[in-house]
Design an enzyme around this catalytic site. Structure first.
Site, short mmCIF file in Angstrom:
data_model
loop_
_atom_site.label_atom_id
_atom_site.label_comp_id
_atom_site.label_asym_id
_atom_site.label_seq_id
_atom_site.Cartn_x
_atom_site.Cartn_y
_atom_site.Cartn_z
N PHE A 188 0.83 -1.21 0.00
CA PHE A 188 0.00 0.00 0.00
C PHE A 188 0.87 1.25 0.00
O PHE A 188 1.90 1.33 0.69
CB PHE A 188 -0.89 0.02 1.25
CG PHE A 188 -1.64 1.32 1.43
CD1 PHE A 188 -2.81 1.56 0.73
CD2 PHE A 188 -1.17 2.30 2.30
CE1 PHE A 188 -3.50 2.76 0.89
CE2 PHE A 188 -1.87 3.49 2.47
CZ PHE A 188 -3.02 3.72 1.77
N LYS A 232 -22.43 -17.94 -6.84
CA LYS A 232 -21.24 -18.23 -6.01
C LYS A 232 -20.09 -17.46 -6.63
O LYS A 232 -19.68 -17.74 -7.76
CB LYS A 232 -20.98 -19.74 -6.03
CG LYS A 232 -19.78 -20.19 -5.22
CD LYS A 232 -19.75 -21.72 -5.19
CE LYS A 232 -18.49 -22.28 -4.57
NZ LYS A 232 -18.40 -23.74 -4.76
N TRP A 233 -19.58 -16.46 -5.91
CA TRP A 233 -18.57 -15.53 -6.43
C TRP A 233 -17.20 -15.99 -5.92
O TRP A 233 -16.84 -15.73 -4.79
CB TRP A 233 -18.90 -14.12 -5.94
CG TRP A 233 -18.06 -13.03 -6.52
CD1 TRP A 233 -16.76 -12.75 -6.25
CD2 TRP A 233 -18.47 -12.03 -7.46
NE1 TRP A 233 -16.32 -11.66 -6.95
CE2 TRP A 233 -17.37 -11.19 -7.71
CE3 TRP A 233 -19.68 -11.76 -8.11
CZ2 TRP A 233 -17.43 -10.09 -8.57
CZ3 TRP A 233 -19.74 -10.67 -8.97
CH2 TRP A 233 -18.62 -9.85 -9.19
N ASN A 256 -9.63 -17.72 -7.03
CA ASN A 256 -8.82 -18.89 -6.74
C ASN A 256 -7.31 -18.71 -6.82
O ASN A 256 -6.59 -19.64 -7.17
CB ASN A 256 -9.25 -20.05 -7.64
CG ASN A 256 -10.53 -20.68 -7.13
OD1 ASN A 256 -10.54 -21.30 -6.08
ND2 ASN A 256 -11.62 -20.49 -7.85
N CYS A 297 -16.73 -16.74 -2.05
CA CYS A 297 -15.92 -17.96 -2.02
C CYS A 297 -14.52 -17.57 -2.45
O CYS A 297 -14.34 -16.67 -3.27
CB CYS A 297 -16.52 -18.98 -2.99
SG CYS A 297 -15.57 -20.50 -3.13
N ASP A 343 -14.51 -12.57 5.30
CA ASP A 343 -14.29 -11.35 6.08
C ASP A 343 -15.56 -10.52 6.07
O ASP A 343 -16.45 -10.73 5.24
CB ASP A 343 -13.09 -10.56 5.53
CG ASP A 343 -13.28 -10.18 4.07
OD1 ASP A 343 -14.17 -9.36 3.77
OD2 ASP A 343 -12.54 -10.72 3.20
N ASP A 375 -12.86 -25.42 1.36
CA ASP A 375 -12.90 -26.50 0.38
C ASP A 375 -12.73 -27.85 1.07
O ASP A 375 -12.82 -28.89 0.42
CB ASP A 375 -11.80 -26.31 -0.66
CG ASP A 375 -12.28 -25.45 -1.83
OD1 ASP A 375 -13.49 -25.19 -1.91
OD2 ASP A 375 -11.44 -25.04 -2.65
N GLU A 400 -29.42 -44.25 2.73
CA GLU A 400 -28.76 -42.93 2.82
C GLU A 400 -29.67 -41.84 2.26
O GLU A 400 -29.73 -40.73 2.78
CB GLU A 400 -27.42 -42.95 2.09
CG GLU A 400 -26.33 -43.71 2.83
CD GLU A 400 -25.08 -43.91 1.99
OE1 GLU A 400 -23.98 -43.81 2.54
OE2 GLU A 400 -25.20 -44.16 0.76
C1 DGJ Z 1 -12.99 -23.30 -5.47
C2 DGJ Z 1 -14.25 -23.45 -4.67
O1 DGJ Z 1 -14.01 -23.31 -3.32
C3 DGJ Z 1 -14.89 -24.78 -5.01
O2 DGJ Z 1 -16.03 -24.98 -4.21
C4 DGJ Z 1 -15.23 -24.80 -6.47
O3 DGJ Z 1 -16.18 -23.83 -6.74
C5 DGJ Z 1 -13.96 -24.56 -7.28
N1 DGJ Z 1 -13.28 -23.38 -6.87
C6 DGJ Z 1 -14.29 -24.47 -8.75
O4 DGJ Z 1 -13.21 -24.17 -9.50
#
Ligand code: DGJ
Length: 728
Positions: free
Chosen positions: A278, A474-475, A478, A524, A532, A546, A612
């Site tokens: 920063f 789901k955003w 990675n 995600c 956060d 995960d 199940e």
């Molecule tokens: C990471 C996520 O945490 C997983 O649940 C899944 O959505 C993968 N990415 C997909 O690439």
């Protein structure tokens, strides 16, 4: 009035806590107190020792006992003789770095302050007040405004900072922390939450050592490795006893929490944007807004402190239609198929799910562009017709026909080099000219500081959401980010990029969540790498980890629960052997653990036995029956999973009429007494009955004597006990 000012003493009172500061004879703002109400001005605790090598300000003349290096300061600046860790440091035009902040004036404003472009705690105007204290450098026109938002009933005080350059020449901000607090007395321990991918928020408690201890992330995100939350507590503080205070930063980028125990055994804590990634140039008339920190404290232990954070995050941070309402039980195809699916496979999973009572089908990674592995396709947010013949519309229609909602996965901030987007806009990826970029999961990060990138993402994402009946997003993100460089900023301003990235992300999320208020957004980051309070302002839940192994999850969810409400924790039942650990756990244990969150499944239900499947049907019913208690009840950590024997938690209705005890006993042992857990939070004089049993217990008995768990056979055995109050 929560805020009172008398004789230079600023006092903020909430229902059960008190915060005090005082301007001294030299205009220095001293921190006096944060803790229980004492009914007293706490300035008698100020001491003025003559400490060698701790210098004295010029105006103190021959008083060797007045030193910025030993006083408890409200907002500590660098370069002027306080040699502890600073909250703010700057470089002036002439290269000097001193900043000597003295009191100027204050304002009290009705309502809770907001921060341009950043998430902030919000409240109705008649439920909150804001105190602004203006400080000014003695030699330049740099102004620092300290803001205190007060939510009296919630026992929460927020802190944020604005730095304004009212001078003629530019000033570079090298560090501007949002929180600075000095505590002159006490023998403190700190608790922080560390980890790694698939092992987030592990609890670590340690006594403070002399010098600086730190929890931080320089990864461009709040991270799996550390979390932007911290607790300070006394040595004897437990779940239900003793003093503790907590701080949570509403920010999703790199952060730093530092705690220094100084030469006089005093404690200073600072928290804010990580200064290593920063810098910010303030031209004449410019202002910089630092993100907000939420503070709370309790003299009754961690459980009460957690309840305060849970309440304020749910009611005053999270937004949108799903902020308080029940979330749909979902099934996600990721661990069922990974990239290998087509519409038929997804429909088969959905058909089985709908028969078992599941509400929503979520299509994860791989539905767009050329995406048969994680090596390509990110950025091309156009449906892959080879996999989804007839497009999203057809698939969603079929899912809706089954009576289910439909949700979708995206990773908007990222780009694969093998993508149409990268081929047409390589300059949109973050990388340094003349240097090979670092890849993470084969991908590069998009330059979210570039308005063109934000416009592009907004256009393509809003088109998909407008044209399809999508009710959940789901955003994901990675990879950690480095190689900070953007062609949109001049050379000397490159270190602004990490913060500008987060501002761009927040701008995009603000627009999309505003335009699609009925869509449930789940944050995600390879699981819980961006769990956060900043992200929770836009997305009221986050995929917790995960690691879906029920055994491991008891520990991850235990750490997560210190600050984050149960409704914000995305949690699923997955297949066995577990894909992350290879562990076999019963479907009952997987169900009990996943129910302590926003519940769902992540496996191919068609592969389950009939027995199940029946269990899944029952679990969905059970979850729906208790969802209100799980979301709105008070959550108690009953056993510490780190002790290695069992993990038990409890939801108690606010009126103490109902209790749900859940958990996992890790291992049966031979020739042992039945395990006993002492419940908490019940009405002592009330009578409770375990559902399906005759015996009646008093609340006092359940809390002092405890409840006996059933006889345990095997490993990772599920506990699920519901008690109801019977005496009214
Ligand atoms: C990471 C996520 O945490 C997983 O649940 C899944 O959505 C993968 N990415 C997909 O690439």
């Amino acid at each position: 009035m929560a805020i009172k000012i008398e004789h230079g003493v600023f006092q903020i009172e909430t229902a059960d806590t008190m915060y005090q500061m005082k301007v001294d004879a030299f205009g220095v703002l001293n921190h006096l107190w944060y803790g229980a109400k004492t009914g007293c001005v706490m300035d008698y605790l100020l001491d003025y020792p003559d400490v060698g090598f701790s210098g004295n300000i010029y105006e103190a003349e021959n008083q060797r006992t007045y030193s910025l290096d030993t006083l408890p300061l409200e907002y500590a600046s660098g370069g002027v003789g306080d040699f502890r860790v600073p909250a703010i440091s700057v470089t002036h035009e002439n290269g000097s770095c001193a900043l000597d902040l003295r009191y100027q004036e204050y304002h009290i404003v009705k309502g809770k302050c907001r921060i341009p472009g950043l998430p902030a705690v919000y409240a109705a105007d008649d439920k909150a007040e804001t105190l602004e204290i203006v400080l000014k450098d003695t030699a330049t026109d740099v102004i620092v405004i300290l803001k205190y938002g007060v939510l009296e009933q919630e026992n929460v005080i927020t802190r944020s900072v604005v730095v304004c350059n009212q001078g003629k020449t530019p000033v570079i901000l090298n560090r501007v922390h949002s929180l600075c607090m000095d505590i002159p007395y006490g023998d403190w321990e700190w608790i922080h939450f560390h980890g790694r991918h698939t092992k987030e928020r592990q609890v670590e408690r340690a006594a403070l050592i002399h010098g600086i201890q730190e929890s931080s992330s320089g990864r461009g995100m709040s991270s799996h490795q550390q979390n932007p939350t911290v607790l300070l507590c006394e040595r004897n503080t437990t779940e239900n006893y003793g003093f503790c205070m907590g701080a949570a930063l509403l920010y999703s980028g790199g952060f730093q929490t530092q705690i220094e125990r100084d030469q006089l055994d005093q404690t200073r804590i600072v928290m804010g944007i990580h200064p290593d990634t920063f810098a910010w140039q303030l031209e004449e008339g410019d202002s910089f807004y630092a993100p907000e920190v939420m503070l709370s404290c309790s003299d009754k232990g961690f459980a009460e402190l957690s309840h305060r954070f849970h309440h304020v995050i749910r009611n005053n941070v999270c937004r949108g239609k799903y902020k308080l309402s029940p979330r749909p039980v979902l099934i996600n195809n990721w661990e069922a198929t990974y990239f290998d699916f087509n519409s038929t496979k997804i429909e088969e999973i959905a058909r089985q799910a709908s028969a078992l009572g599941i509400d929503m089908m979520v299509l994860d990674d791989g539905w767009f562009g050329k995406r048969d592995s994680d090596c390509s396709g990110l950025g091309d947010w156009v449906v892959n017709e080879k996999k989804l013949q007839g497009g999203l519309g057809r698939l969603i229609g079929r899912i809706n026909d089954l009576g289910m909602k439909f949700g979708i996965w995206m990773e908007p901030e990222m780009v694969s080099e093998d993508s149409e987007l990268y081929r047409s806009h390589p300059e949109w990826a973050i990388r340094i000219p003349g240097r090979a970029p670092m890849r993470g999961r084969y991908q590069l990060a998009l330059d979210m500081s570039n308005p063109e990138v934000i416009r592009y993402l907004h256009r393509v994402i809003s088109k998909i959401l407008r044209e399809n009946n999508i009710e959940y997003v789901k955003w994901d993100i990675n990879r950690s980010i480095c190689d900070w460089y953007t062609p949109t900023l001049p050379e000397r301003r490159q270190l602004e990029l990490p913060h500008r990235y987060i501002l761009g992300l927040y701008e995009l999320l603000e627009r999309l969540t505003g335009e699609f208020p009925d869509i449930l957004f789940e944050g995600c980051c390879g699981g819980g790498g961006r769990f956060d309070a900043g992200m929770l302002y836009y997305c009221p839940q986050t995929w917790c980890s995960d690691d879906t192994d029920a055994h491991e999850r008891t520990v991850i969810q235990y750490g997560t629960s210190f600050f984050y409400p149960i409704s914000t924790v995305g949690s699923h039942v997955s297949a066995v052997p577990n894909h992350q650990t290879g562990r076999m756990t019963s479907i009952q244990a997987r169900g009990a653990v996943a129910m302590a969150g926003s519940f769902g499944y992540e496996l191919d239900l068609n592969t389950l036995s009939e027995e199940e499947k029946q269990e899944v049907k029952e679990q969905v019913k059970t979850y729906k029956r208790y969802q209100d208690l799980i979301y709105n009840g008070l959550y108690y950590r009953v056993c510490d999973p780190m002790a290695g024997k069992l993990s038990v938690w409890e939801f108690v209705a606010k009126d103490q009429s109902e209790v749900l005890v859940q958990g996992v006993v890790y291992r049966a042992e031979p020739n042992e007494l039945r395990k006993r857990v002492r419940l908490t939070g019940l009405a002592e004089e009330a009578e409770y009955q375990v559902e399906g049993e005759e015996t009646v217990y008093t609340g006092a008995a359940l809390m002092a004597g405890g409840i006996l768990l059933p006889e345990i056979k095997g490993d990772d055995v599920a506990i699920q006990i519901c008690l109801k109050r019977t005496d009214r």
